[in-house]
Structure formats: C-alpha cells, structure tokens
Design a protein around this motif. Structure first.
Motif, PDB file in Angstrom:
ATOM      1  N   ALA A  52       0.818  -1.216   0.000  1.00 52.70           N
ATOM      2  CA  ALA A  52       0.000   0.000   0.000  1.00 52.70           C
ATOM      3  C   ALA A  52       0.850   1.263   0.000  1.00 52.70           C
ATOM      4  O   ALA A  52       0.322   2.374  -0.058  1.00 52.70           O
ATOM      5  CB  ALA A  52      -0.930   0.006   1.212  1.00 52.70           C
ATOM      6  N   ILE A  53       2.178   1.108   0.043  1.00 53.42           N
ATOM      7  CA  ILE A  53       3.089   2.251   0.132  1.00 53.42           C
ATOM      8  C   ILE A  53       3.607   2.609  -1.258  1.00 53.42           C
ATOM      9  O   ILE A  53       4.084   1.749  -2.001  1.00 53.42           O
ATOM     10  CB  ILE A  53       4.267   1.930   1.070  1.00 53.42           C
ATOM     11  CG1 ILE A  53       3.766   1.722   2.505  1.00 53.42           C
ATOM     12  CG2 ILE A  53       5.313   3.038   1.032  1.00 53.42           C
ATOM     13  CD1 ILE A  53       4.836   1.242   3.473  1.00 53.42           C
ATOM     14  N   GLU A  54       3.531   3.908  -1.580  1.00 52.02           N
ATOM     15  CA  GLU A  54       4.050   4.403  -2.847  1.00 52.02           C
ATOM     16  C   GLU A  54       5.535   4.755  -2.716  1.00 52.02           C
ATOM     17  O   GLU A  54       6.369   4.244  -3.468  1.00 52.02           O
ATOM     18  CB  GLU A  54       3.265   5.644  -3.295  1.00 52.02           C
ATOM     19  CG  GLU A  54       3.664   6.191  -4.657  1.00 52.02           C
ATOM     20  CD  GLU A  54       3.208   5.309  -5.797  1.00 52.02           C
ATOM     21  OE1 GLU A  54       3.912   5.260  -6.831  1.00 52.02           O
ATOM     22  OE2 GLU A  54       2.145   4.656  -5.673  1.00 52.02           O
TER      23      GLU A  54
ATOM     24  N   ALA B 133      11.996   0.616   6.648  1.00 51.15           N
ATOM     25  CA  ALA B 133      10.965  -0.252   6.063  1.00 51.15           C
ATOM     26  C   ALA B 133      10.507  -1.303   7.073  1.00 51.15           C
ATOM     27  O   ALA B 133       9.315  -1.586   7.215  1.00 51.15           O
ATOM     28  CB  ALA B 133      11.496  -0.916   4.800  1.00 51.15           C
ATOM     29  N   LYS B 134      11.447  -1.893   7.793  1.00 49.39           N
ATOM     30  CA  LYS B 134      11.107  -2.908   8.787  1.00 49.39           C
ATOM     31  C   LYS B 134      10.269  -2.302   9.917  1.00 49.39           C
ATOM     32  O   LYS B 134       9.280  -2.897  10.367  1.00 49.39           O
ATOM     33  CB  LYS B 134      12.392  -3.534   9.333  1.00 49.39           C
ATOM     34  CG  LYS B 134      12.170  -4.612  10.393  1.00 49.39           C
ATOM     35  CD  LYS B 134      11.388  -5.805   9.861  1.00 49.39           C
ATOM     36  CE  LYS B 134      12.205  -6.648   8.928  1.00 49.39           C
ATOM     37  NZ  LYS B 134      11.514  -7.927   8.584  1.00 49.39           N
ATOM     38  N   ALA B 135      10.637  -1.120  10.375  1.00 55.99           N
ATOM     39  CA  ALA B 135       9.882  -0.482  11.450  1.00 55.99           C
ATOM     40  C   ALA B 135       8.456  -0.168  11.019  1.00 55.99           C
ATOM     41  O   ALA B 135       7.501  -0.368  11.780  1.00 55.99           O
ATOM     42  CB  ALA B 135      10.589   0.794  11.896  1.00 55.99           C
ATOM     43  N   LEU B 136       8.275   0.307   9.790  1.00 56.41           N
ATOM     44  CA  LEU B 136       6.942   0.669   9.309  1.00 56.41           C
ATOM     45  C   LEU B 136       6.048  -0.549   9.120  1.00 56.41           C
ATOM     46  O   LEU B 136       4.834  -0.479   9.346  1.00 56.41           O
ATOM     47  CB  LEU B 136       7.055   1.426   7.981  1.00 56.41           C
ATOM     48  CG  LEU B 136       7.613   2.848   8.056  1.00 56.41           C
ATOM     49  CD1 LEU B 136       7.927   3.367   6.666  1.00 56.41           C
ATOM     50  CD2 LEU B 136       6.636   3.793   8.776  1.00 56.41           C
ATOM     51  N   THR B 137       6.628  -1.655   8.704  1.00 52.88           N
ATOM     52  CA  THR B 137       5.813  -2.839   8.380  1.00 52.88           C
ATOM     53  C   THR B 137       5.715  -3.853   9.517  1.00 52.88           C
ATOM     54  O   THR B 137       4.769  -4.640   9.564  1.00 52.88           O
ATOM     55  CB  THR B 137       6.374  -3.546   7.138  1.00 52.88           C
ATOM     56  OG1 THR B 137       7.746  -3.897   7.368  1.00 52.88           O
ATOM     57  CG2 THR B 137       6.276  -2.646   5.915  1.00 52.88           C
ATOM     58  N   ALA B 138       6.685  -3.837  10.443  1.00 57.19           N
ATOM     59  CA  ALA B 138       6.672  -4.815  11.542  1.00 57.19           C
ATOM     60  C   ALA B 138       6.415  -4.184  12.898  1.00 57.19           C
ATOM     61  O   ALA B 138       6.041  -4.882  13.846  1.00 57.19           O
ATOM     62  CB  ALA B 138       8.006  -5.572  11.578  1.00 57.19           C
TER      63      ALA B 138
ATOM     64  N   ALA C 192      11.887  -6.223   0.877  1.00 58.90           N
ATOM     65  CA  ALA C 192      12.580  -6.194  -0.415  1.00 58.90           C
ATOM     66  C   ALA C 192      11.804  -5.358  -1.434  1.00 58.90           C
ATOM     67  O   ALA C 192      12.396  -4.620  -2.235  1.00 58.90           O
ATOM     68  CB  ALA C 192      12.781  -7.610  -0.931  1.00 58.90           C
ATOM     69  N   SER C 193      10.482  -5.453  -1.391  1.00 61.65           N
ATOM     70  CA  SER C 193       9.675  -4.701  -2.351  1.00 61.65           C
ATOM     71  C   SER C 193       9.701  -3.198  -2.078  1.00 61.65           C
ATOM     72  O   SER C 193       9.476  -2.389  -2.989  1.00 61.65           O
ATOM     73  CB  SER C 193       8.222  -5.196  -2.308  1.00 61.65           C
ATOM     74  OG  SER C 193       7.587  -4.830  -1.090  1.00 61.65           O
TER      75      SER C 193
ATOM     76  N   VAL D  55       4.350   8.236   1.601  1.00 62.18           N
ATOM     77  CA  VAL D  55       3.230   8.534   0.702  1.00 62.18           C
ATOM     78  C   VAL D  55       2.587   7.206   0.338  1.00 62.18           C
ATOM     79  O   VAL D  55       3.251   6.302  -0.200  1.00 62.18           O
ATOM     80  CB  VAL D  55       3.695   9.266  -0.572  1.00 62.18           C
ATOM     81  CG1 VAL D  55       2.515   9.496  -1.513  1.00 62.18           C
ATOM     82  CG2 VAL D  55       4.366  10.583  -0.214  1.00 62.18           C
ATOM     83  N   MET D  56       1.309   7.083   0.659  1.00 63.71           N
ATOM     84  CA  MET D  56       0.564   5.853   0.374  1.00 63.71           C
ATOM     85  C   MET D  56      -0.014   5.898  -1.042  1.00 63.71           C
ATOM     86  O   MET D  56      -0.197   6.979  -1.626  1.00 63.71           O
ATOM     87  CB  MET D  56      -0.560   5.675   1.401  1.00 63.71           C
ATOM     88  CG  MET D  56      -0.099   5.731   2.851  1.00 63.71           C
ATOM     89  SD  MET D  56       1.058   4.407   3.292  1.00 63.71           S
ATOM     90  CE  MET D  56      -0.050   2.987   3.320  1.00 63.71           C
ATOM     91  N   LYS D  57      -0.309   4.747  -1.597  1.00 64.72           N
ATOM     92  CA  LYS D  57      -0.844   4.679  -2.953  1.00 64.72           C
ATOM     93  C   LYS D  57      -2.229   5.299  -3.059  1.00 64.72           C
ATOM     94  O   LYS D  57      -2.653   5.703  -4.161  1.00 64.72           O
ATOM     95  CB  LYS D  57      -0.882   3.221  -3.427  1.00 64.72           C
ATOM     96  CG  LYS D  57       0.513   2.652  -3.692  1.00 64.72           C
ATOM     97  CD  LYS D  57       0.469   1.209  -4.162  1.00 64.72           C
ATOM     98  CE  LYS D  57       1.886   0.698  -4.453  1.00 64.72           C
ATOM     99  NZ  LYS D  57       1.892  -0.727  -4.855  1.00 64.72           N
ATOM    100  N   ASP D  58      -2.943   5.414  -1.927  1.00 64.76           N
ATOM    101  CA  ASP D  58      -4.264   6.055  -1.965  1.00 64.76           C
ATOM    102  C   ASP D  58      -4.179   7.567  -1.746  1.00 64.76           C
ATOM    103  O   ASP D  58      -5.195   8.245  -1.625  1.00 64.76           O
ATOM    104  CB  ASP D  58      -5.188   5.422  -0.928  1.00 64.76           C
ATOM    105  CG  ASP D  58      -4.704   5.597   0.512  1.00 64.76           C
ATOM    106  OD1 ASP D  58      -3.743   6.370   0.742  1.00 64.76           O
ATOM    107  OD2 ASP D  58      -5.278   4.954   1.420  1.00 64.76           O
ATOM    108  N   GLY D  59      -2.943   8.110  -1.691  1.00 64.52           N
ATOM    109  CA  GLY D  59      -2.755   9.548  -1.584  1.00 64.52           C
ATOM    110  C   GLY D  59      -2.496  10.070  -0.187  1.00 64.52           C
ATOM    111  O   GLY D  59      -2.078  11.230  -0.009  1.00 64.52           O
ATOM    112  N   ARG D  60      -2.742   9.266   0.827  1.00 62.99           N
ATOM    113  CA  ARG D  60      -2.472   9.711   2.189  1.00 62.99           C
ATOM    114  C   ARG D  60      -0.962   9.895   2.399  1.00 62.99           C
ATOM    115  O   ARG D  60      -0.156   9.173   1.806  1.00 62.99           O
ATOM    116  CB  ARG D  60      -3.021   8.719   3.201  1.00 62.99           C
ATOM    117  CG  ARG D  60      -4.549   8.665   3.283  1.00 62.99           C
ATOM    118  CD  ARG D  60      -4.998   7.604   4.284  1.00 62.99           C
ATOM    119  NE  ARG D  60      -4.568   6.265   3.866  1.00 62.99           N
ATOM    120  CZ  ARG D  60      -4.491   5.211   4.673  1.00 62.99           C
ATOM    121  NH1 ARG D  60      -4.798   5.339   5.956  1.00 62.99           N
ATOM    122  NH2 ARG D  60      -4.099   4.040   4.206  1.00 62.99           N
TER     123      ARG D  60
END
Length: 455
Positions: free
Chosen positions: A297-299, A333-338, A357-358, A381-386
C-alpha cells in the motif's frame, strides 16, 4: 608535564568511595547490558574463526568466554573474543560525547581481570568508571573531526579506556598509567570503512585486547614516550591533525560531574546502528498513530538524517543481515511494516523478507545539516494519496532524559541471554549484576556466563 601524565593524574582521582551511588548503579547496568548483548552475539560464526586463530582450545586460561559453551582463555584472548562478541550485534550501550560505544571495550577488560586476579566487583566498577571517563573525555577534545575523518571512536578512543581501566585493575601509579597510555598510542586503530562487516566488532575486541596488552607490558617494565599524544608525530596530530583538537578541553572539568552521569550512557533499544535510530523511532511514531503499514500500500518513503549519520547508513541494497544493521532504508521499512526491530530480523538466511525487499527501491534517503545532528524524519506517501510524516531525535538510545528502567533492561537482558542461559537463569544473572556491591567476588558470577545452561 606530559599530556599522558596529566590525563593519568585526573583518571586516578576517581575513587569508588567518593563517586555518586548513581554512577555505581549505572556501572552495574553497563556490566549487565554488555554481557547480555555479548551472550546474544556469542554465536557469530566469525568468533569460531577468532578462537581457532588464537588456539584457545590448545591454551585454555582463567577467563570465561561468555556464551562460548564452557570454554576459557587467557586474559588477552578472552578480552579479544568477549569484546568482539559484545559488539557483534551492535546492540551495546552508547555515548553521544564519544560518538560510539563506551562499555564494550572496557567491560570485558574489567570483568576478565577481576575473574583472573580474583578481585571484587568494587574494583571492577571503579575501573569501568575510570575507563569510560578517559575515552569520553578524549572525545570531548577530538570530535567531531575525529569521527568525520573516518576513525571509529569506539576503537580508537575505546582502547585508551581499556588501558586506563586495566591500569586501575593493576593498581598502577601515575607514572605507570601514563606509560600504559603512551604505549596504547601505538595500538589505536579502527576505520569506518569496515562498518557493516565482522571487522567492526573485531575493532572492539582489538581495543579491549590492546588495552590489557599495554598495561601488561608496562607492568613488565616497558617504557614509552610520555609525550606520545602531543608529539609532532603523536596521536593528536596524526589521528586528527593540527588545529582540529583541543587538549585543554580533555583535561578540564574532572572535578565536576562525571560523564557517566551527564550526558550519560544510553542503552540501545534497537539492535542496529545507532545512527539510524532516529529514523526508526520516527517510523514507529507513525505506526503508533496509524497502525502497521502494508508494504503493497506504500508508494514512496523518504528519510532525512544528518549527513554525518547518513554517510555510513545509506545502504539501499543491504547484502547481509549485518549489512542491514547499517541500512537506514532497510531499518525504516522494517519499522513501518513490523512495528519493531528484533534480533531475529538480521539472520542472514531470511533477513530480506519479500515485503521489505519490495519497499527498498521506493525509499529515498536524504541528508540534512540541521543543528540537531540526531534528528531523523520519515515521510510516507501511500498509494491512496495519504501522507504520513513524523520525526524523532534519538541520541543513540535511552539516556538519562528518557531512562530505560531496570525492569525494561531486564527484559532486554533476558531476550539477549535466554538462548545461552535459559529464561530463569538469565533473569537470575541479571539480578546478580544489579546486586553487586564493593566486596562481591566476580569469579562466581562470571562462571555462570559460560553458556552451558547450568547457571
């Protein structure tokens, strides 16, 4: 009067009976934290290679190799192995003054010598305070240029802390300690070019080893140039350069507040390079507010950290778990997702998970030159614009202004030591460290650190 003599006179003024009890308790915590992270790092494969090269099995000694399954070694070899283990995970305590890790080069020295020489905890605590004061006060007059030039202060300055601590363990007088420090001038090394490799923790083992070596040869009559610091070809001019250091600053204020109290020792919460902790904490602030972010979901992600920090943490494609410890991209990236950074995140076999990795190609790491060199900012920046943004200023860990409690430190110790000692014994060993008084013998406690699980 030589600089080495002046520094020795000040270092020898530190006495356990006159320092604040708070400083002694910080020393107990430093012993526990350093041993805990060393136990967690004791299975690093390069420690097997180190032991083999040193032929520890062929010549066992009096000092326990922490977490190394009952093996012992000489004072020198144990300092090298235990010091390397203490920094293997980059999870050991930090000093903002030093720009590095104060306890890892010193704790293996004082605990190893206390075990070998049958000395009590009070002697080791006094020597630890002395060693940390010496290395951090050297940093006062040498940084930031010393760090920016490419030296690794944990090694290049930590070796003097190790030598000063060993000098206290051997009851050196001013002349002997000055000589040991002058010998150490020719034993200082450690380059930031090897960050992200096993050589970085080896720097710490080398500093601990060389500090004891300098004291031992001095004890046997070795002499050195007592102007080895200030000489035209001495430490100050060669390691820093003319006009880039202030020797007077190093020698000032020894009758005031101890460095171990203010700015103090910072305990690491995240098992990775302290220069990335602000970005991690900024990311965790976002997670605390928004919840875990799904990688798909992350841009884009943008980090901003000080140029001095980014110089060695800008690693967009980490090649190993150890390399990932120095990658602000991976860690953010790890902190944001885990939602947290764990020891297990850096195991080589599966450190680069598909979601992280992505995200790595989507991350831009930028440098800033703000006055707050510890400031880190993260923008997602999220893919939905947030858009999610936050920042943090983390001075390499939890220090006096945001103290990690004894209970929180116990949790960290048990997490680190349980694999070697078991949960119950890890907790018991931690409490034994915090209960140390001046007369407590160190040997029995060190024997519990063998990693055999029979503590």
């Amino acid at each position: 009067m030589s600089f080495a003599r002046e520094l020795s006179r000040r270092a020898l003024s530190i006495r356990l009976e006159t320092v604040p009890e708070e400083a002694v308790h910080i020393g107990r915590r430093a012993f526990a934290d350093t041993v805990g992270v060393a136990l967690a790092g004791a299975d690093a494969p390069y420690l097997d290679a180190l032991e083999a090269v040193l032929e520890c099995d062929a010549a066992p000694g009096q000092v326990t190799l922490w977490g190394r399954r009952g093996r012992r070694a000489s004072m020198l070899h144990a300092a090298l192995v235990n010091g390397t283990a203490a920094h293997a995970l980059d999870f050991d305590d930090c000093s903002t003054t030093m720009g590095g890790h104060p306890s890892a080069p010193v704790v293996p020295v004082v605990l190893g010598l206390a075990e070998a020489l049958d000395l009590p905890a009070g002697k080791a605590l006094e020597a630890w305070i002395t060693g940390v004061e010496v290395e951090t006060r050297l940093a006062r007059g040498l940084l930031p240029h010393h760090y920016e030039k490419g030296w690794h202060p944990t090694a290049t300055l930590g070796v003097f802390g190790a030598a000063a601590a060993a000098s206290r363990m051997f009851d050196f007088d001013e002349e002997q300690m000055a000589t040991a420090l002058a010998v150490t001038v020719s034993m200082a090394s450690g380059l930031k070019s090897n960050f992200g490799t096993p050589v970085k923790p080896l720097h710490v083992g080398q500093a601990a080893h060389n500090g004891i070596m300098a004291a031992l040869v001095t004890r046997r009559g070795m002499t050195a140039n007592l102007e080895a610091f200030e000489h035209n070809y001495g430490f100050f001019n060669l390691f820093n350069g003319p006009g880039t250091y202030d020797a007077d600053t190093i020698l000032e204020g020894w009758d005031g507040q101890l460095e171990v109290l203010q700015p103090g020792i910072a305990i690491k919460q995240h098992p990775c390079c302290g220069s990335a902790h602000s970005a991690i904490d900024a990311a965790l602030r976002i997670v605390a507010r928004e919840g875990l972010l799904a990688a798909d979901a992350i841009e884009t992600i943008e980090t901003r950290t000080h140029e001095r920090r980014l110089a060695h943490t800008n690693r967009p494609e980490p090649r190993s778990g150890l390399d990932a410890k120095f990658s602000v991209q991976f860690l953010t990236a790890k902190a944001l997702t885990a939602g947290r950074i764990r020891l297990g995140d850096f195991e080589d076999a599966h450190f680069l998970t598909p979601d992280v990795a992505s995200l790595l190609p989507c991350i831009t790491a930028r440098a800033h030159q703000d006055a707050d060199a510890y400031r880190g900012d993260v923008r997602v920046v999220m893919k939905d614009g947030r858009v999610f943004e936050d920042g943090a200023s983390t001075n390499f860990g939890r220090g006096p202004a945001n103290l990690m409690s004894d209970d929180e430190l116990c949790d960290k110790f048990v997490d680190c030591a349980a694999a070697s000692l078991g949960d119950k014994d890890a907790g018991d060993v931690y409490r034994a460290f915090l209960a140390l008084d001046a007369d407590t013998p160190i040997g029995p406690l060190m024997a519990r650190l063998s990693g055999k699980g029979d503590a």
